[in-house]
Design a protein around this motif. Sequence first.
Motif, PDB file in Angstrom:
ATOM      1  N   ALA A 137      33.294  45.821  47.648  1.00 41.16           N
ATOM      2  CA  ALA A 137      33.415  45.672  49.101  1.00 41.16           C
ATOM      3  C   ALA A 137      32.144  45.085  49.703  1.00 41.16           C
ATOM      4  O   ALA A 137      32.197  44.311  50.667  1.00 41.16           O
ATOM      5  N   LEU A 138      30.983  45.444  49.143  1.00 35.21           N
ATOM      6  CA  LEU A 138      29.714  44.898  49.628  1.00 35.21           C
ATOM      7  C   LEU A 138      29.561  43.430  49.262  1.00 35.21           C
ATOM      8  O   LEU A 138      29.185  42.597  50.090  1.00 35.21           O
ATOM      9  N   ALA A 139      29.853  43.112  48.008  1.00 37.30           N
ATOM     10  CA  ALA A 139      29.610  41.753  47.527  1.00 37.30           C
ATOM     11  C   ALA A 139      30.595  40.745  48.107  1.00 37.30           C
ATOM     12  O   ALA A 139      30.248  39.568  48.301  1.00 37.30           O
ATOM     13  N   LEU A 140      31.828  41.187  48.393  1.00 35.07           N
ATOM     14  CA  LEU A 140      32.841  40.258  48.881  1.00 35.07           C
ATOM     15  C   LEU A 140      32.732  40.013  50.384  1.00 35.07           C
ATOM     16  O   LEU A 140      33.418  39.142  50.910  1.00 35.07           O
ATOM     17  N   VAL A 158      37.547  29.457  52.940  1.00 31.67           N
ATOM     18  CA  VAL A 158      38.754  28.984  52.275  1.00 31.67           C
ATOM     19  C   VAL A 158      38.499  28.761  50.787  1.00 31.67           C
ATOM     20  O   VAL A 158      39.427  28.868  49.962  1.00 31.67           O
ATOM     21  N   PHE A 159      37.240  28.481  50.413  1.00 28.42           N
ATOM     22  CA  PHE A 159      36.924  28.301  48.990  1.00 28.42           C
ATOM     23  C   PHE A 159      37.050  29.627  48.228  1.00 28.42           C
ATOM     24  O   PHE A 159      37.319  29.631  47.033  1.00 28.42           O
ATOM     25  N   ASN A 160      36.839  30.731  48.916  1.00 28.93           N
ATOM     26  CA  ASN A 160      37.025  32.044  48.302  1.00 28.93           C
ATOM     27  C   ASN A 160      38.480  32.242  47.910  1.00 28.93           C
ATOM     28  O   ASN A 160      38.797  32.540  46.751  1.00 28.93           O
ATOM     29  N   MET A 161      39.384  32.066  48.875  1.00 30.69           N
ATOM     30  CA  MET A 161      40.810  32.276  48.619  1.00 30.69           C
ATOM     31  C   MET A 161      41.372  31.228  47.680  1.00 30.69           C
ATOM     32  O   MET A 161      42.228  31.534  46.842  1.00 30.69           O
ATOM     33  N   ALA A 162      40.902  29.986  47.786  1.00 28.02           N
ATOM     34  CA  ALA A 162      41.407  28.930  46.905  1.00 28.02           C
ATOM     35  C   ALA A 162      41.067  29.227  45.453  1.00 28.02           C
ATOM     36  O   ALA A 162      41.911  29.065  44.547  1.00 28.02           O
ATOM     37  N   LEU A 189      30.854  39.235  38.131  1.00 32.92           N
ATOM     38  CA  LEU A 189      30.968  38.037  38.962  1.00 32.92           C
ATOM     39  C   LEU A 189      30.513  38.318  40.389  1.00 32.92           C
ATOM     40  O   LEU A 189      29.900  37.450  41.034  1.00 32.92           O
ATOM     41  N   ALA A 190      30.798  39.514  40.890  1.00 34.55           N
ATOM     42  CA  ALA A 190      30.332  39.876  42.227  1.00 34.55           C
ATOM     43  C   ALA A 190      28.813  39.940  42.269  1.00 34.55           C
ATOM     44  O   ALA A 190      28.179  39.498  43.241  1.00 34.55           O
ATOM     45  N   THR A 191      28.201  40.478  41.202  1.00 36.21           N
ATOM     46  CA  THR A 191      26.740  40.509  41.119  1.00 36.21           C
ATOM     47  C   THR A 191      26.168  39.098  41.040  1.00 36.21           C
ATOM     48  O   THR A 191      25.155  38.785  41.685  1.00 36.21           O
ATOM     49  N   LEU A 201      36.477  34.540  42.379  1.00 31.45           N
ATOM     50  CA  LEU A 201      36.727  34.942  40.994  1.00 31.45           C
ATOM     51  C   LEU A 201      36.547  36.451  40.821  1.00 31.45           C
ATOM     52  O   LEU A 201      37.306  37.104  40.091  1.00 31.45           O
ATOM     53  N   ALA A 202      35.536  37.001  41.481  1.00 30.85           N
ATOM     54  CA  ALA A 202      35.330  38.453  41.406  1.00 30.85           C
ATOM     55  C   ALA A 202      36.527  39.203  41.957  1.00 30.85           C
ATOM     56  O   ALA A 202      36.933  40.245  41.423  1.00 30.85           O
TER      57      ALA A 202
END
Length: 613
Positions: free
Chosen positions: A386-389, A419-423, A462-464, A501-502
């Motif tokens: 939740a923090l990283a996203l 939008v690059f996150n969701m894509a 990946l989040a890290t 990706l995370a």
Amino acid sequence: MEERSLAFETESAGEECFKAKKGGFRALPFIFSNEMLEKVAGFGLNTNMITYLTDKYHLSTVTSQTMLFVWGAISNFAPIPGAIVADMYLGRFMAVGLGSVACLIGMVFLWLTATVPGARPPECNSGDQCTPPGTRHLAWLLAGFAFLSLGAGGVRPCSMAFGADQFLRHPKQRRLRILQAYFNAYYASIGVAFTVAVTAIVYLQDNVSWNVGFAVPMGLMLLSTVSFFLGSSLYIKEKGKRQMFAGIGSAVSAAIRNRRARLPDKTVDGVYHHLKDCKLAVPTDKLRYVTLSRVTSRPNMQQAEAAFQLSGMRGLTNTLAFEFRFLNKACLLRGTKEDALCNGSDAAASERHGHDGKRPCTVDQVEQLKSAIRVLPIWSSTIFLALALNQSFAVKQADTMDRSVGAGRFRVPSGSLAVFNMATMSLWSASYDRWVEPALQRYTGNQRGLTMKQRIGGGLLLATASTAVSAVVEGVRRRRALREVTISAFWLVPQFALAGLAEAFGIIGEIEFFYTELPKSMASFSMALLYMAFGVGNLAGALIVKVVQVASRRGGRTGWLVDNLNVGHYDYYYWLLTAYGVANFVYFAWCCWVYGEEGKNVEWEEDDNTEQP
């Protein structure tokens, strides 16, 4: 009599025919339109809200981020009581309907803050002197947030499940195929909604006006609510069942009531209360066995016990085993004569009931509680996601960067970079089943390519990596800005892609893990765990921001998180999150090691031929 019988049969046949026309694909257009429009409206508000708070409400970046963290936490905690109320009392139809109305009211309040004179602070004067928001200004804003959170409590936990309810009357094999297609379409609709929200609506907010930028989501939410109620006559509406969450609560209360009871030295049948022909007649000591076998590498329980007496973790494991054995008292059917005398009851009553004369819980109910407790350590490690996203600070970074495209005639809105996150998430999720999974099967031997815990671990890594890249990019941006060089906002794309990706690894793996490792009767609770993780993560984020702000200003120094990004050090904040992510991954690995093999948490559960959507 024959005429009455014939009339009754005709009436019954008419009711069955009417019921047969309900549910199925004919109900989905109304449900999907409700979901799509609600998501477009919601994403359109959330993505760019930090810009509205800083530019129009004249709040600092830190205050705005803290407010959004708290709002996100409340919105993520709200589905927990919402799911309980829906499953036990209202039913999913009423929960989604009332939640949609509450969301609409919340959006009306936000639209009024941008429309009604005096509902928000006046514009800054030419000398950049800005009036801070007063009580009445914040009242309008917080009222909107409150109704949106209330609506989230009804819509989020029930919308997907309500759509799946429409296929309950289909044959099982056909229903399985339909549900798989339905869930894929559901997540695809979320991707489309997010794309529309972060492009079209954010563009209106940045380039037209906030009045129009809030009016469009409000109109879409109105259409969403109306479309949902228009299909009311076509829906299958399951009623609430008050005993849905009674098992866990009964197990906890029974264990507390019987806390003075003495457990037998050996777990044998005839001592514990269980249902007739139940697969499990005695409670398990699952945590004790898994921990012992993992440490000693001995499959036999007696050998593991003997070897583990010499290990350094004996005290820890005994403590954990004691906690799980304590819960066995909830289903204890009878005790020793000393127990009966100590509790002031006769032996006959102790045979039939618990030590206080009340009927004990069943072994299945106790095992449900143990299953929930056993997944909690892994659940706690996913709070970091939740923090990283959360990419709200990235929106403020983009404001200071070059967002022009082509010849510079078009500037990409800061919030649209999400939008690059969701894509990335959508592309990876779509390609995983078709190409990635078969390739991984040859190396791992796992039917799904990677285990659920491996996917969650991959999401955490990946989040890290996303926070580390954010730190590097912010460091480069700040150094260039101090030399009066503006870099392109597309430097932020890698961190958004890694966050996507995370999410594809961690969140989807987390959902499948909780759904698979918890009993079928706790399917709603498994989804609630995901929202709880995000709620706790948002609260942790607000706390970290506050602590960093106070600690970095000690000694009269300039704080890390100030409104002027070039003066502050947001890169240090990102490095702090990266360090937290590394430590959290070590903790996650330890939790996985203690947890043991997947698929063993509900071995005791009865086989059920009915589908649990």
